[in-house]
Design a protein around this motif. Sequence first.
Motif, PDB file in Angstrom:
ATOM      1  N   ARG A  28      -3.685  12.068   4.944  1.00 48.24           N
ATOM      2  CA  ARG A  28      -2.615  10.860   4.537  1.00 48.24           C
ATOM      3  C   ARG A  28      -3.306  10.071   3.569  1.00 48.24           C
ATOM      4  O   ARG A  28      -4.331   9.581   3.845  1.00 48.24           O
ATOM      5  CB  ARG A  28      -2.147  10.068   5.804  1.00 48.24           C
ATOM      6  CG  ARG A  28      -1.223   9.021   5.496  1.00 48.24           C
ATOM      7  CD  ARG A  28      -0.399   8.504   6.492  1.00 48.24           C
ATOM      8  NE  ARG A  28       0.461   9.629   6.929  1.00 48.24           N
ATOM      9  CZ  ARG A  28       1.263   9.870   8.189  1.00 48.24           C
ATOM     10  NH1 ARG A  28       0.822   8.798   9.036  1.00 48.24           N
ATOM     11  NH2 ARG A  28       1.740  10.789   8.351  1.00 48.24           N
ATOM     12  N   ARG A  46       0.639  -1.232   0.136  1.00 50.43           N
ATOM     13  CA  ARG A  46       0.040   0.137  -0.123  1.00 50.43           C
ATOM     14  C   ARG A  46       0.829   1.176   0.032  1.00 50.43           C
ATOM     15  O   ARG A  46       1.956   1.478   0.654  1.00 50.43           O
ATOM     16  CB  ARG A  46      -0.960   0.148   1.077  1.00 50.43           C
ATOM     17  CG  ARG A  46      -2.094   1.103   1.153  1.00 50.43           C
ATOM     18  CD  ARG A  46      -2.800   1.201   2.365  1.00 50.43           C
ATOM     19  NE  ARG A  46      -2.036   1.180   3.522  1.00 50.43           N
ATOM     20  CZ  ARG A  46      -2.464   1.460   4.937  1.00 50.43           C
ATOM     21  NH1 ARG A  46      -3.767   1.007   5.094  1.00 50.43           N
ATOM     22  NH2 ARG A  46      -1.694   1.842   5.957  1.00 50.43           N
ATOM     23  N   ARG A  47       0.624   2.036  -0.967  1.00 54.14           N
ATOM     24  CA  ARG A  47       1.354   3.461  -0.983  1.00 54.14           C
ATOM     25  C   ARG A  47       0.711   4.365  -0.157  1.00 54.14           C
ATOM     26  O   ARG A  47      -0.547   4.212  -0.368  1.00 54.14           O
ATOM     27  CB  ARG A  47       1.579   3.559  -2.418  1.00 54.14           C
ATOM     28  CG  ARG A  47       2.741   2.952  -3.071  1.00 54.14           C
ATOM     29  CD  ARG A  47       2.802   3.302  -4.773  1.00 54.14           C
ATOM     30  NE  ARG A  47       1.429   2.979  -5.592  1.00 54.14           N
ATOM     31  CZ  ARG A  47       1.093   3.148  -6.684  1.00 54.14           C
ATOM     32  NH1 ARG A  47       2.235   3.871  -7.093  1.00 54.14           N
ATOM     33  NH2 ARG A  47       0.037   2.862  -7.217  1.00 54.14           N
ATOM     34  N   GLU A  48       1.513   5.419   0.286  1.00 56.34           N
ATOM     35  CA  GLU A  48       0.834   6.521   0.878  1.00 56.34           C
ATOM     36  C   GLU A  48       1.620   7.653   0.903  1.00 56.34           C
ATOM     37  O   GLU A  48       2.988   7.517   0.469  1.00 56.34           O
ATOM     38  CB  GLU A  48       0.645   5.934   2.505  1.00 56.34           C
ATOM     39  CG  GLU A  48       2.046   5.815   3.192  1.00 56.34           C
ATOM     40  CD  GLU A  48       1.968   5.483   4.702  1.00 56.34           C
ATOM     41  OE1 GLU A  48       2.341   6.147   5.576  1.00 56.34           O
ATOM     42  OE2 GLU A  48       1.243   4.339   4.910  1.00 56.34           O
ATOM     43  N   ASP A  52       1.812  12.304   2.365  1.00 57.36           N
ATOM     44  CA  ASP A  52       1.030  13.180   3.070  1.00 57.36           C
ATOM     45  C   ASP A  52       0.683  14.237   2.165  1.00 57.36           C
ATOM     46  O   ASP A  52       1.337  14.941   1.285  1.00 57.36           O
ATOM     47  CB  ASP A  52       1.697  13.802   4.234  1.00 57.36           C
ATOM     48  CG  ASP A  52       1.667  12.720   5.570  1.00 57.36           C
ATOM     49  OD1 ASP A  52       0.834  11.708   5.161  1.00 57.36           O
ATOM     50  OD2 ASP A  52       2.339  12.986   6.494  1.00 57.36           O
ATOM     51  N   VAL A  93      -8.553   8.044   0.792  1.00 59.43           N
ATOM     52  CA  VAL A  93      -8.216   7.004   0.093  1.00 59.43           C
ATOM     53  C   VAL A  93      -8.792   6.983  -1.498  1.00 59.43           C
ATOM     54  O   VAL A  93      -9.877   7.593  -1.765  1.00 59.43           O
ATOM     55  CB  VAL A  93      -9.274   5.796   0.192  1.00 59.43           C
ATOM     56  CG1 VAL A  93      -8.915   4.604  -0.466  1.00 59.43           C
ATOM     57  CG2 VAL A  93      -8.838   5.365   1.792  1.00 59.43           C
ATOM     58  N   TYR A 105      -5.773   2.563  10.861  1.00 54.74           N
ATOM     59  CA  TYR A 105      -6.103   3.894  11.488  1.00 54.74           C
ATOM     60  C   TYR A 105      -7.304   4.038  11.945  1.00 54.74           C
ATOM     61  O   TYR A 105      -7.748   5.190  11.971  1.00 54.74           O
ATOM     62  CB  TYR A 105      -5.886   4.682  10.284  1.00 54.74           C
ATOM     63  CG  TYR A 105      -4.422   5.185   9.837  1.00 54.74           C
ATOM     64  CD1 TYR A 105      -3.913   6.306  10.181  1.00 54.74           C
ATOM     65  CD2 TYR A 105      -3.744   4.308   9.049  1.00 54.74           C
ATOM     66  CE1 TYR A 105      -2.645   6.817   9.908  1.00 54.74           C
ATOM     67  CE2 TYR A 105      -2.391   4.624   8.890  1.00 54.74           C
ATOM     68  CZ  TYR A 105      -1.863   5.822   9.087  1.00 54.74           C
ATOM     69  OH  TYR A 105      -0.628   5.978   8.679  1.00 54.74           O
ATOM     70  N   ILE A 138      -7.372  10.827   7.160  1.00 57.59           N
ATOM     71  CA  ILE A 138      -6.906  10.040   6.055  1.00 57.59           C
ATOM     72  C   ILE A 138      -7.957  10.146   4.763  1.00 57.59           C
ATOM     73  O   ILE A 138      -9.024  10.577   4.973  1.00 57.59           O
ATOM     74  CB  ILE A 138      -6.923   8.593   6.379  1.00 57.59           C
ATOM     75  CG1 ILE A 138      -8.375   8.024   7.154  1.00 57.59           C
ATOM     76  CG2 ILE A 138      -5.822   8.362   7.674  1.00 57.59           C
ATOM     77  CD1 ILE A 138      -8.648   6.808   7.332  1.00 57.59           C
ATOM     78  N   PHE A 140      -3.947   7.155   0.845  1.00 55.13           N
ATOM     79  CA  PHE A 140      -3.644   6.094   0.566  1.00 55.13           C
ATOM     80  C   PHE A 140      -4.184   5.599  -0.774  1.00 55.13           C
ATOM     81  O   PHE A 140      -5.270   6.074  -1.048  1.00 55.13           O
ATOM     82  CB  PHE A 140      -4.218   5.009   1.952  1.00 55.13           C
ATOM     83  CG  PHE A 140      -4.155   5.096   3.207  1.00 55.13           C
ATOM     84  CD1 PHE A 140      -2.228   4.703   3.338  1.00 55.13           C
ATOM     85  CD2 PHE A 140      -4.685   5.867   4.049  1.00 55.13           C
ATOM     86  CE1 PHE A 140      -2.244   5.099   4.761  1.00 55.13           C
ATOM     87  CE2 PHE A 140      -4.197   6.180   5.227  1.00 55.13           C
ATOM     88  CZ  PHE A 140      -3.006   5.910   5.678  1.00 55.13           C
ATOM     89  N   GLU A 141      -3.556   4.543  -1.223  1.00 56.59           N
ATOM     90  CA  GLU A 141      -4.203   3.753  -2.391  1.00 56.59           C
ATOM     91  C   GLU A 141      -5.156   2.800  -1.952  1.00 56.59           C
ATOM     92  O   GLU A 141      -4.897   2.045  -0.859  1.00 56.59           O
ATOM     93  CB  GLU A 141      -3.055   3.379  -3.286  1.00 56.59           C
ATOM     94  CG  GLU A 141      -2.245   2.183  -3.008  1.00 56.59           C
ATOM     95  CD  GLU A 141      -1.434   1.707  -3.955  1.00 56.59           C
ATOM     96  OE1 GLU A 141      -1.628   1.524  -5.117  1.00 56.59           O
ATOM     97  OE2 GLU A 141      -0.417   1.081  -3.565  1.00 56.59           O
TER      98      GLU A 141
END
Length: 743
Positions: A98, A84-86, A88, A182, A159, A180, A100-101
């Motif tokens: 933050r 998983r890529r992330e 900020d 997505v 999270y 967060i 996320f994919e």
Amino acid sequence: MSTLLKRLPRTVHSNRWLVYGSITLVMLASMLYASLNALIVDIGASKSQFERESQVESATFLPQKPFADLYAFESDHGFVIERRREVDAALDGGLTLRVFERTTHVNIPVITAGRDVQADDEMLLGQTVATALKVPLGTTMTLLGRSFTVVGFAAVPDYMYPIRTTDDAGIILDPKAFGIAVITAAAMDGSASKALATWHVRTVDGTTAAARQALAETVGLTYWQDITANPRYTLATAKIEGATSVSTSMPLVILLLTSLLLAAAQGRIVRMQRAQLGTLKAMGYSTRELVLQELALPTLIALSGSVLGVLSSILTMRPMLSFMGSYFSVPLYVTTVPWSAALVGIVAPVFFVVPAVALVAARLLGQAPVKLMQMTALSSRPGLLERSLHLTRGSFQNRFALRAAVRGLTRLTLLMLGAMLAGYLLLFGGAMRDSMDTLVRGAFQDTRYNYTYMLTAPRLENPWGGEALTIVPFTTSDGQLTFQVIGLPVTSTLLVPRDSEGQAIPIDRVIITRALAQKLDLQAGDTWTVQQSATGQEVTLTVDAVAEMYTTAGVIMPQEHLNSILGMSRGSFNALLSTTSLQVPAQDVLMTLSMAQSRAAFDSAIEPLWVGLGTVAIAAVFIALMALSVVTTLTVEEERVTISLLKVVGYHAEELNRMVLGSGIVAVAAGFVLSIPLLLTSLGKLLTRTTSSISFSLPVRLSPLSIVVCAVIMLATYLVSLRAARRKVLGVQMAVSLKAARE
């Protein structure tokens, strides 16, 4: 029997304040018990279902080299692994998201409102930040240089407690500053091609020792964190468990104390009616009939109050549950009051009140009718304690007040119990405020840096500046607690640990923080065995000093000592401390901590704390007012004949108030004083149990100022209850004593 029951409306009418006050007290206690228990049961059930549906990870790791065949590795070992890529993204107003994919196998986002993403220009927004900032669905937000439309709100299991970082002061939740989001994998490719990539593994049985060993042998590990060591997960679990302790024990104690108080009060009401009961028994009514009719009023009070309380809990529980669900980023699957909580809330008052009153009535009615009707003679007979005091000196008013206090020890005990209950609640709010204040001040007193950078891999050269150090997660030998071991340069000036006297501790020894010392029951000179989280390597350490740090359960030692333990090259490091922002490439940074953001998070966390403490204080004042009013009103009712006679003699209202009600202040003061050690003992055990599995400790503090403020509130509440009782004293007619004499 029906004729006897006609006394019930007259009894209720003649004791309106006592009856309605008792019903309100029972309603409040039952409502508090049922709503808080429903809250914890529902949020716990929702959390468990959330973890199942989202396929929460067992651990997060960073491999040293790529997998040769990921699918074959998963099949051979029974693991599910997903990258998983992330990245900020900074927005206006100080908000950081933050991003996320979207994952499909591990840590799957669960939609809490709206729908899932279907296009690359759509996004899911974390429900905590969406609730805090009141962001509606359909809002367009600019992230990573492109526009995204919010089509849904989501919760991500790792999270669950959405904090920016997992170390030191980053433990405080600030949903207005961090959240967060997505997006799709394709959107991540086009917007942040150099985003940090982390790997997440889910095992069949949830254990991670075998997974860690297999991954270390196959691809090598530069970073490893069990889900049970991730504060974003464990803080939510610990807070819910802590809330469970509070929400089951404290309301149950309040409910039981309320029931006992009511039972004692109703029992004394029965004794006040001994003359009427003697008359009815002389007329031919059986003891059984009279006992049953005496149970009508306490049953009415207990049932009506408890049923109203449980029904009210349905209304109060839902707003609290919505707050808990948004605070912990947990989807709400269950929103009902459990039958068990409702049943206890209704049965407990009846169970304690009705048998107690039945016992009092049965013992009383076992006497002969003539003896029952001799109320005045029996009530004036001095007891052993009164005879031993030899009340022959001093003014009549003082002797009367002292004699009334001695004869009314049961009454004063009830008053003291009510004061203990209210004082406990008031002091609970003050102690939590003082403890949080100590934690906040201690979080920053040893730090002189503004930024912390955790790198994805160890380095030997530092082209960015700052103070280089080594930070590695370790666990206790039983694997129950994960903590950070920090290797600092001997000449470090940015992190200065201090002892209990405020003196700096030289970084030439093994230093543990107070948070870790409390959890493991360690002190200077003790030796214990720990193991490195990523490799399982065991190390034996000896405590040389204890630093007064509560926000981090960790160990501080010389950097070269830690590097030698880890087998790392001399001069290697994996973290940086700096007073200014450093230009470290995003792909090389595992996490960043800003102390300014942490201070803002603390300030944000204190605001709802004040609201919560204010709510506790209001509830305490209301409970105290009801409890004290019931007891003081009961005192006036018991002394009606005496008050009437004293009025005939010529005593004024203020003199009567002091003689009849003046002794109550001693009981209230005693109850408040006794609530202080009770609170400190129970709160210490509660906080120790709540924080046993997380990386910080909350010190128990209760300042003299808080005690004084709570005492003033308690005194003011008692004076308000006395004001109502004084009106009852003034309402007693002189003719009451004449009627009693004729009877």
